[in-house]
Design a protein around this motif. Structure first.
Motif, PDB file in Angstrom:
ATOM      1  N   ASN A 263     -19.660  28.449  52.710  1.00 22.40           N
ATOM      2  CA  ASN A 263     -18.411  28.083  52.044  1.00 22.40           C
ATOM      3  C   ASN A 263     -17.219  28.491  52.908  1.00 22.40           C
ATOM      4  OD1 ASN A 263     -18.959  30.771  51.650  1.00 22.40           O
ATOM      5  ND2 ASN A 263     -18.265  30.808  49.510  1.00 22.40           N
ATOM      6  N   GLU A 264     -17.259  27.970  54.129  1.00 27.83           N
ATOM      7  CA  GLU A 264     -16.168  28.135  55.082  1.00 27.83           C
ATOM      8  C   GLU A 264     -16.264  26.995  56.089  1.00 27.83           C
ATOM      9  OE1 GLU A 264     -18.109  31.098  58.408  1.00 27.83           O
ATOM     10  OE2 GLU A 264     -17.378  32.021  56.561  1.00 27.83           O
TER      11      GLU A 264
ATOM     12  N   GLY B 107     -14.385  25.584  52.680  1.00 25.37           N
ATOM     13  CA  GLY B 107     -13.802  26.891  52.386  1.00 25.37           C
ATOM     14  C   GLY B 107     -12.480  27.019  53.118  1.00 25.37           C
ATOM     15  N   ALA B 108     -12.001  28.226  53.237  1.00 29.00           N
ATOM     16  CA  ALA B 108     -10.715  28.450  53.883  1.00 29.00           C
ATOM     17  C   ALA B 108     -10.748  27.967  55.331  1.00 29.00           C
ATOM     18  CB  ALA B 108     -10.365  29.932  53.830  1.00 29.00           C
ATOM     19  N   VAL B 109      -9.673  27.314  55.757  1.00 25.93           N
ATOM     20  CA  VAL B 109      -9.522  26.904  57.151  1.00 25.93           C
ATOM     21  C   VAL B 109      -8.157  27.375  57.650  1.00 25.93           C
ATOM     22  CG1 VAL B 109     -11.049  24.894  56.983  1.00 25.93           C
ATOM     23  CG2 VAL B 109      -8.615  24.635  56.459  1.00 25.93           C
ATOM     24  N   SER B 110      -8.035  27.535  58.941  1.00 28.22           N
ATOM     25  CA  SER B 110      -6.814  28.075  59.538  1.00 28.22           C
ATOM     26  C   SER B 110      -5.707  27.028  59.566  1.00 28.22           C
ATOM     27  CB  SER B 110      -7.096  28.542  60.959  1.00 28.22           C
ATOM     28  OG  SER B 110      -7.383  27.421  61.799  1.00 28.22           O
ATOM     29  N   GLU B 111      -4.507  27.477  59.814  1.00 28.27           N
ATOM     30  CA  GLU B 111      -3.380  26.563  59.942  1.00 28.27           C
ATOM     31  C   GLU B 111      -3.555  25.665  61.168  1.00 28.27           C
ATOM     32  OE1 GLU B 111      -0.811  26.034  57.749  1.00 28.27           O
ATOM     33  OE2 GLU B 111      -2.161  27.284  56.531  1.00 28.27           O
TER      34      GLU B 111
ATOM     35  N   LYS C 169      -5.702  22.875  60.119  1.00 24.67           N
ATOM     36  CA  LYS C 169      -4.925  21.964  59.276  1.00 24.67           C
ATOM     37  C   LYS C 169      -4.018  21.074  60.124  1.00 24.67           C
ATOM     38  CE  LYS C 169      -4.898  24.787  55.063  1.00 24.67           C
ATOM     39  NZ  LYS C 169      -4.061  25.503  54.056  1.00 24.67           N
TER      40      LYS C 169
ATOM     41  N   ASP D 119      -7.486  19.404  51.031  1.00 26.23           N
ATOM     42  CA  ASP D 119      -7.464  20.859  51.223  1.00 26.23           C
ATOM     43  C   ASP D 119      -7.104  21.269  52.644  1.00 26.23           C
ATOM     44  OD1 ASP D 119      -8.160  21.132  48.591  1.00 26.23           O
ATOM     45  OD2 ASP D 119     -10.283  21.493  48.973  1.00 26.23           O
ATOM     46  N   ALA D 120      -7.099  20.314  53.589  1.00 28.84           N
ATOM     47  CA  ALA D 120      -6.719  20.646  54.966  1.00 28.84           C
ATOM     48  C   ALA D 120      -5.471  19.880  55.410  1.00 28.84           C
ATOM     49  CB  ALA D 120      -7.875  20.336  55.919  1.00 28.84           C
TER      50      ALA D 120
END
Length: 599
Positions: A388-389, A414-418, A421, A551-552
């Motif tokens: 989940n990343e 899951g979380a992704v960096s700027e 993005k 989400d991105a």
């Protein structure tokens, strides 16, 4: 037998046959893009599993030529094989032709199997090596002598695609080809492309995985058509219907003798598709018209019935893809999901759709750094477990009785960096910019490619492939003669005007080796717009229907019209896909297709 042993055995055979260089393309008797297992000689000899590439073996060296889609994959698979990877299109990298010309000794011999090498390629080779007094030897399939457990030719049954799907009867299609022949005073038109034969006779099959065609040739004359095929593949009903359309049937291997019987005829061939072996069966008294088959353009420009069916196929495909994204996002981190099981789930959801035939190509489900390989393929021995990343890139498609689909979504797990993005939003902007293009008739894919590539180029990045390709109708997922690319790398795509009724993909991307890969792909239908004193304007209608992961997305990186285009697209996705979903899936999709705006 490992690759080194295979190459050593090949060199022994080359020495026995007096061959200095042996050329092994990725090809069959029809110059198909995807091949039955029987024809995967380059793969067998090199260990490289990509769908495209060329192997050249000299007595001292061996080289594999691959394009930008396969650089990372080829480097891994060729490691320790003694085969050098030549990255096509890169600075100071010789082409296959340059390598052959340099390495061939004086009065040397270039060998290959002439049944799988196009007549135009052989003509090029003959001119290339003439300055060295070289000659070709094309009657030896040396790989066959090494390949002890070579698969047999496919024996799958064929089927007819009904008129309600094709929008045109076989008789009418034959007449259309005969009319084109009359304009050129051609006596015979030789069809060796599997897609051309399939289109002409509304005949489909399972001889090539993910491409519903039958191994067959055909000839068209002023008053009849002859189909060359293994008759065991045809039911009595198919034979009856073909007979009523004045189509006679001969054996698959009888084309050569048929061609050799023609004398003083004007014969229409395409030497880029007709192999050297077959061209050399044509008597010298015949006059050759060497041009693309008229069917190439007939296939590319879809009729109204095909377009109606294609739109419906994309609704069904969109339902499957949307359900897949819902399943993935709601199960990641709760159950074990791998690249393989994710692809299997998507396949299961497509198979649940009415009139599904098969996939349109092997699904690319690539997690994290694997996505940097454009044509990555997970295997039972090499696959990633999803977490989940990060992100999962899924490039896939389906074959339905109503049409052929191709779609890519890069899904956030899951979380992704700027930074990620920024890349993701650039790819999204690239896709949207091309999709909303308004252009004058006469523009080619080369004219429009910069619209998609611009946001990626602004980051001093590029994707080393075309932006888009044509898509067949219940045929090959990659179809010419049109495409979207700024450079013509020998494919011939992107150098013809975009016509109303053509379907083309829109799939820009960013690929950072060993780090990430991002691709977002929709299919576009070319349509006419306004006509005024400046000419006929054209535009695209997006026919792919599935949510793009928000989400991105960084809305602040987007222009206002790009945000509007995305919001309009997502509104259409919800409107057309939600009726086929469960209540939970609809609630989720409403959130996934929400309007976005700048902060």
């Amino acid at each position: 037998m490992i690759v080194k042993e295979k190459v050593a055995k090949l060199r022994e055979l080359m020495k026995m046959e007096g061959i200095d260089i042996y050329y092994i393309p990725t090809a069959d008797y029809h110059q198909s893009e995807y091949l039955p297992d029987y024809f995967k000689a380059r793969r067998f000899m090199s260990g490289f599993t990509g769908s495209a590439g060329t192997l050249v073996v000299t007595m001292k060296e061996a080289g594999l030529w691959a394009d930008g889609r396969y650089f990372v994959q080829a480097e891994k698979q060729l490691k320790g094989s003694s085969i050098t990877l030549y990255k096509m299109g890169q600075d100071k990298v010789p082409t296959v032709s340059e390598f052959i010309k340099e390495k061939l000794p004086e009065n040397g011999v270039l060998g290959f199997d002439g049944r799988v090498v196009s007549a135009s390629t052989v003509n090029h080779f003959e001119k290339l090596i003439a300055s060295k007094g070289g000659k070709t030897k094309e009657d030896k399939d040396l790989v066959d002598e090494i390949w002890e457990d070579r698969p047999s030719l496919p024996q799958e049954s064929a089927f007819l695609l009904q008129d309600k799907y094709t929008g045109a009867k076989t008789e009418d299609k034959i007449k259309r080809v005969q009319n084109a022949m009359a304009e050129k005073n051609a006596d015979v038109c030789v069809l060796t492309s599997l897609e051309d034969v399939a289109w002409l006779l509304n005949l489909r099959g399972y001889d090539i995985e993910d491409t519903p065609v039958v191994l067959a040739f055909a000839t068209v004359t002023k008053n009849k058509v002859t189909l060359f095929v293994d008759k065991k593949k045809l039911s009595a009903d198919i034979c009856k219907k073909l007979s009523s359309a004045k189509v006679s049937i001969k054996g698959y291997f009888d084309l050569g003798s048929e061609l050799s019987n023609y004398t003083n005829k004007k014969i229409w061939i395409d030497s880029a598709v007709l192999t050297s072996y077959y061209k050399k069966q044509i008597d010298k008294s015949c006059t050759i018209i060497d041009e693309k088959s008229p069917i190439v353009m007939y296939r590319a420009v879809k009729n109204k019935t095909e377009i109606k069916n294609i739109r419906y196929s994309h609704i069904k495909d969109g339902v499957a893809v949307t359900k897949f994204i819902y399943w993935l996002k709601n199960n990641i981190g709760k159950i074990e999901i791998t690249e393989l099981s994710a692809a299997a789930k998507l396949r299961e959801l497509r198979q649940a759709q009415e009139n599904h035939i098969e996939a349109s190509f092997g699904t690319i489900a690539a997690y994290g750094p694997n996505a940097a390989m454009m044509h990555y393929s997970a295997t039972e021995d090499n696959f990633a477990v999803l977490k989940n990343e990060g992100m999962l890139l899924v490039d896939s498609g389906g074959q339905y009785l109503e049409g052929t689909t191709d779609i890519t979504r890069t899904i956030v797990l899951g979380a992704v960096s700027e930074e990620v993005k920024t890349y993701y939003t650039a790819v999204l902007r690239s896709m949207l910019r091309l999709s909303k293009a308004n252009f004058l008739y006469g523009c080619t894919g080369a004219s429009l490619d910069i619209l998609a590539r611009g946001p990626v180029w602004d980051l001093d990045l590029d994707y080393q492939c075309g932006t888009g390709h044509g898509v067949g109708f219940v045929l090959g997922v990659h179809e010419g003669p049109h495409g979207i690319r700024w450079s013509n790398t020998g494919t011939g795509y992107a150098i013809v005007p975009l016509e109303e009724g053509m379907v083309v993909t829109d799939e820009p991307g960013i690929y950072l080796p060993n780090k990430l890969g991002i691709r977002i792909e929709n299919e576009l239908l070319v349509q006419k717009g306004k006509k005024n004193t400046y000419g006929q304007f054209m535009h695209f209608d997006t026919i792919t229907l599935a949510p793009i992961d928000l989400d991105a997305v960084r809305p602040e990186d987007m222009l206002d019209d790009e945000i509007e285009a995305l919001n309009q697209y997502h509104a259409e996705v919800y409107s057309k896909i939600s009726p086929y979903l469960t209540q939970k899936e609809r609630t989720w999709l409403k959130i996934q297709t929400r309007k976005i705006k700048k902060a």
